[in-house]
Motif scaffolding. Structure first.
Motif, mmCIF file in Angstrom:
data_model
loop_
_atom_site.group_PDB
_atom_site.id
_atom_site.type_symbol
_atom_site.label_atom_id
_atom_site.label_comp_id
_atom_site.label_asym_id
_atom_site.label_seq_id
_atom_site.Cartn_x
_atom_site.Cartn_y
_atom_site.Cartn_z
ATOM 1 N N GLU A 51 -4.330 -34.792 21.656
ATOM 2 C CA GLU A 51 -3.663 -35.850 22.424
ATOM 3 C C GLU A 51 -2.211 -36.006 21.972
ATOM 4 O O GLU A 51 -1.297 -35.985 22.793
ATOM 5 C CB GLU A 51 -4.417 -37.178 22.278
ATOM 6 C CG GLU A 51 -5.753 -37.225 23.013
ATOM 7 C CD GLU A 51 -5.605 -37.336 24.530
ATOM 8 O OE1 GLU A 51 -4.643 -37.948 25.013
ATOM 9 O OE2 GLU A 51 -6.473 -36.786 25.249
ATOM 10 N N LEU A 52 -2.036 -36.209 20.665
ATOM 11 C CA LEU A 52 -0.677 -36.278 20.110
ATOM 12 C C LEU A 52 -0.270 -34.831 19.864
ATOM 13 O O LEU A 52 -0.436 -34.310 18.764
ATOM 14 C CB LEU A 52 -0.691 -37.027 18.777
ATOM 15 C CG LEU A 52 -0.740 -38.544 18.779
ATOM 16 C CD1 LEU A 52 -0.786 -39.045 17.344
ATOM 17 C CD2 LEU A 52 0.472 -39.142 19.481
ATOM 18 N N LEU A 53 0.244 -34.181 20.895
ATOM 19 C CA LEU A 53 0.472 -32.733 20.812
ATOM 20 C C LEU A 53 1.513 -32.389 19.747
ATOM 21 O O LEU A 53 2.505 -33.090 19.592
ATOM 22 C CB LEU A 53 0.934 -32.219 22.176
ATOM 23 C CG LEU A 53 -0.006 -32.505 23.342
ATOM 24 C CD1 LEU A 53 0.626 -32.023 24.649
ATOM 25 C CD2 LEU A 53 -1.355 -31.836 23.136
ATOM 26 N N PRO A 54 1.271 -31.312 19.014
ATOM 27 C CA PRO A 54 2.249 -30.904 17.995
ATOM 28 C C PRO A 54 3.510 -30.344 18.661
ATOM 29 O O PRO A 54 3.512 -30.039 19.846
ATOM 30 C CB PRO A 54 1.515 -29.799 17.225
ATOM 31 C CG PRO A 54 0.512 -29.250 18.190
ATOM 32 C CD PRO A 54 0.128 -30.386 19.097
#
Lengths: 366, 519
Positions: A72-75
């Motif tokens: 979700e919190l993409l790198p």
């Protein structure tokens, strides 16, 4: 010095999933980020640890937190680079090379991203030779390297510094930091000299993972024929022998409490219903395999599960009822079989009530 | 009474069900405009059965049109992709890793805004209203009226997506909008992709729904119609207008549900044998076992719910080796009626084995096939071996299950398979897809991330189940029949203890005032 470019990325990633022994999460998003970095900045140098100067300054870099959160919190490229820059600012010197925490899963790719952008080499090796859940299980601290000075950054670019030299304390602090930062952070830690690194690293694992991935690609769709070439590849490596532990289908998955730990368990039964079932204990990674009430492989040796039809490794979150699988066991790098290392990675460290016996001992003695 | 219709690539099948019994069934050809084929199929079952139009309570359709539109890149609208999540994820914008041709079909309009939530509900960043406003202005100035909105962790907190959607609706009256939390699970890229594909199909969906409605009205049917989705439940016409992508892979689901209905078996192995492949699926509790792997639709990664299907290269048209020891995966497909030995052709096919063994009589269309007895025996053994191995790979436990054969090629299995506890090849198995569509139920699904520390497990599951029931009832399920069909819990590793993803599915019979209840 070898060059690592886009063409090797898919193989590195596939090999890394195999070596992650069920942990490490889905490396798909990390792979996309590494691909962008290599496209934009060109190949990265992959340096053999032996070729590092004794006084070179190297830092380990990777993600800490819940792999699910990175879906979700993409790198991003920035996060790896900002972490390394923040680290350099704090210690007041340039880093000569970066190295991976663990070759298993997405963390095999973050040093590649940082190395490509910063134009510095990535060391061919890592601090686990596989995937394991906690910082004190890395070969670096077990070999006496201090975890700090270390910095971690989150998705907002917030920098946190760590100063404790105690590895158990460090693990606690960085885990807490990951939780309060949304579940995932990037950390630059365990700075070491070339000399320290040579004594602490599991060498050659990046190249090995690429070779392993290439072999998996070559034999994709044919788990029957994969055993021999796999066994040959592992027998000539820093890992031990490969054992075909089981082929069957997952008939149950549940959670049980082992020594105060919440351990998941998957039961695998033969296709034709005859013979003993295999039980795999899972805590992020596949930790132990038992058949007929006897342990046939356990951490720190590697247990990996591949899809029966495609020989694609299956990570623990994707293992489910009805899947048809082949289970392999592999001896771990000899470092983890020393008394000093077993203090941190023996089955008892995960709550199991049995002593570590090597996979060879368990499978060749009778 | 209900009519089930399956609109496939080549055939449009229809059945008329009275309660649970088949009053009439037909296979017709799919027409270029689809609605003519649907009309023809309706015409056939109605006139064949002599049933009055007014006695039909509902028509259920299964269709592959939306999947095909994505695969063939036609009928897709331009879409503006809005992602709410900065400062996270800036390196992986919407439509990353899409095949170029489909990204182009959608126009490549992407916007990334600050906002979204973390796994524990805190904001990633505060929404910036000026930023939202200028984005909306830009979309409006480009004349785009179809938008997909995604936000970080929206399955657990949908507000950012809903807020932007609301503002878009105000600025662009009649805008077609898909919010990712309505269509996908955790995994931002896959969920966003699902929302984008869905949005791109909204205008086409409007046309399809209208043309189905017309075909029904033209044939004098005033009843409502429904379309089946990939989990074996139905959507009403209005819902399909909003969520056409939920029809992806509904075909295998319908054939499994049809097999369940035709045999009354809730737990079974279903083999759908066609001309080219045998698709093996598992019925568990009357519904297909779902696959967990990431599903690729036309080259785009999504996380839709799909049935777990093993496709073997064995069908009626599969080519047999000279010695009979290997069959398929190559097939003569539709050309079987010209190329097969039994039809006077020169290709040795699986159908020829059955004819030579006197297990299949093609009647006037066919002719006798002479085979070396050894070749014949090994060929028949190969078919059995392939199917037995396929069944063993799919079996959920070591206890043999009944096997249900459906599809046009079901005749290929002339003997009992060892891996089966019993064999069923029910009447009407050739139109199992249409039957599966006809009996589909109404479902509702809700997924949330919860902390069992804050809300006790039982209470959390209760809450989410209640939402799932409400969703099912809103979609048209009869409140009296709604039940919880599935609860899935996934612990997020390394996270604060008790952080768990919970997914609940509720299903119920279609609410209808005058529908005859199944016996």
């Amino acid at each position: 010095m070898k060059k690592f470019g886009r063409e090797s990325l898919a193989d590195l990633s596939a090999g890394a999933v195999f070596l992650a022994t069920g942990g490490g999460g889905d490396p798909y998003v990390a792979e996309l980020v590494a691909q962008q970095a290599l496209e934009k900045y060109g190949s990265v140098d992959l340096i053999d640890p032996e070729n590092l100067d004794d006084d070179a300054y190297v830092v380990a870099i990777g993600g800490v937190g819940a792999p699910t959160v990175s879906l979700e919190l993409l790198p991003s490229i920035d996060e790896a680079v900002n972490t390394l820059r923040a680290f350099e600012d704090r210690v007041g010197r340039k880093v000569d090379a970066v190295v991976s925490f663990e070759i298993g899963g997405g963390n095999s790719l973050i040093p590649i991203v940082a190395g490509a952008v910063m134009g510095i080499p990535v060391v061919d090796g890592d601090g686990m030779g596989r995937a394991l859940p906690e910082a004190q299980m890395m070969t670096y601290p077990i070999s006496g390297v201090s975890p700090t000075p270390a910095v971690a950054t989150d998705y907002q670019g917030t920098v946190t510094e760590f100063h404790t030299k105690d590895i158990m304390e460090f693990e606690k602090e960085i885990r807490q930091c990951a939780l309060s930062s949304g579940g995932m952070i990037t950390s630059a830690e365990h700075p070491m000299t070339g000399k320290q690194l040579k004594a602490a690293i599991v060498p050659g694992t990046v190249s090995f993972s690429i070779e392993l991935g290439r072999l998996l690609r070559k034999y994709r769709g044919n788990a029957h024929r994969i055993y021999e070439p796999l066994a040959e590849l592992f027998s000539g490596s820093i890992y031990g022998d490969l054992f075909h532990l089981y082929t069957g289908k997952v008939i149950d998955s549940s959670t049980r409490i082992v020594g105060g730990y919440d351990i998941g368990a998957a039961t695998i039964a033969p296709f034709d219903g005859s013979g003993a079932e295999l039980t795999i204990s899972i805590k992020n990674e596949y930790l132990a395999a038992e058949a007929n009430g006897k342990v046939i492989a356990s951490v720190p040796d590697l247990i990996t599960i591949v899809d029966y039809e495609t020989s694609t490794p299956i990570n623990a979150e994707r293992l489910r009822y009805g899947q048809r699988v082949t289970v392999f066991g592999v001896g771990c790098p000899s470092f983890y079989r020393t008394q000093r290392a077993l203090e941190f990675v023996a089955p008892s460290c995960f709550g199991f009530p049995f002593e570590y016996k090597t996979i060879e001992e368990l499978n060749l003695s009778n | 009474m209900r009519i089930g219709i399956d609109v496939g690539g080549t055939h449009t099948d229809a059945v008329l069900l009275e309660g649970r019994s088949v009053r009439s069934a037909v296979k017709t050809l799919t027409t270029a405009d689809v609605s003519t084929g649907v009309f023809n199929a309706l015409e056939h079952v109605l006139s064949d059965s002599g049933v009055l139009e007014s006695a039909v309570d509902a028509v259920m359709l299964g269709t592959t049109q939306f999947t095909n539109a994505v695969v063939e890149r036609r009928q897709l609208s331009e879409v503006a992709a809005i992602r709410i999540g900065l400062p996270s994820g800036n390196g992986l914008p919407p439509m990353i890793a899409w095949p170029e041709d489909i990204a182009e079909s959608l126009g490549g309009h992407t916007y990334m805004l600050k906002g979204g939530t973390l796994y524990d509900g805190r904001p990633v960043a505060e929404l910036d209203h000026d930023e939202i406003q200028s984005t909306i202005e830009d979309i409006k100035s480009k004349g785009i009226d179809t938008i997909a909105i995604s936000a970080v962790f929206s399955p657990m907190s949908a507000e950012p997506e809903l807020l932007v959607a609301e503002q878009l609706r105000r600025a662009i009256p009649g805008a077609n909008i898909t919010c990712s939390h309505q269509i996908g699970r955790l995994g931002l890229l896959e969920r966003e992709n699902a929302a984008l594909l869905n949005a791109s199909l909204l205008k086409f969906s409007d046309q399809v729904v209208s043309s189905f409605g017309e075909a029904l009205r033209d044939r004098g049917l005033e009843c409502p119609f429904y379309i089946s989705q990939n989990d074996g439940t139905l959507m009403d016409a209005e819902f399909v207008r909003q969520f056409p992508a939920l029809t992806f892979a509904s075909g295998p689901t319908n054939s499994l549900r049809g097999a369940c209905e035709l045999t009354g078996l809730n737990d079974a192995i279903v083999i759908d044998i066609g001309g080219t492949t045998s698709d093996i699926g598992i019925l568990q509790g009357g519904f297909p076992r779902e696959s967990n792997i990431v599903i690729d639709v036309g080259g785009v990664r999504t996380n839709f719910r799909m049935p777990d299907i093993l496709a073997l290269g064995l069908g009626g048209g599969s080519i047999v080796s000279e010695d009979g020891l290997s069959i398929g995966p190559r097939s003569v497909g539709h050309d079987l009626v010209r190329e097969g030995l039994a039809f006077g052709g020169n290709t040795f096919t699986a159908t020829d084995l059955l004819v030579a063994a006197n297990k299949l009589d093609l009647g006037e269309a066919g002719q006798a096939v002479e085979l070396n007895p050894e070749v014949l025996a090994s060929g028949l053994a190969t078919i059995k071996k392939m199917l037995n191995e396929g069944i063993e790979k799919m079996m959920p436990s070591s206890d043999p299950l009944p096997v249900v054969l459906v599809g046009g090629g079901a005749v290929l299995v002339a003997d009992k398979l060892e891996a089966a506890s019993e064999m069923h090849c029910p009447e009407h198995s050739g139109v199992a897809n249409a039957i599966g569509a006809a009996i589909a139920q109404i479902g509702g699904e809700v997924e949330r991330m919860v902390s069992y520390r804050e809300i006790p497990r039982a209470e959390a599951i209760e809450q989410i189940s209640a939402e799932a029931r409400t969703t099912a009832i809103a979609a048209g399920a009869d409140p009296a029949t709604v039940r919880i069909a599935d609860i899935e819990e996934t612990t997020i590793s390394y996270m604060a203890e008790g952080s768990t993803r919970v997914r609940v599915k509720a299903v119920g019979d279609l609410a209808s005032s005058n529908r005859e209840e199944p016996a």
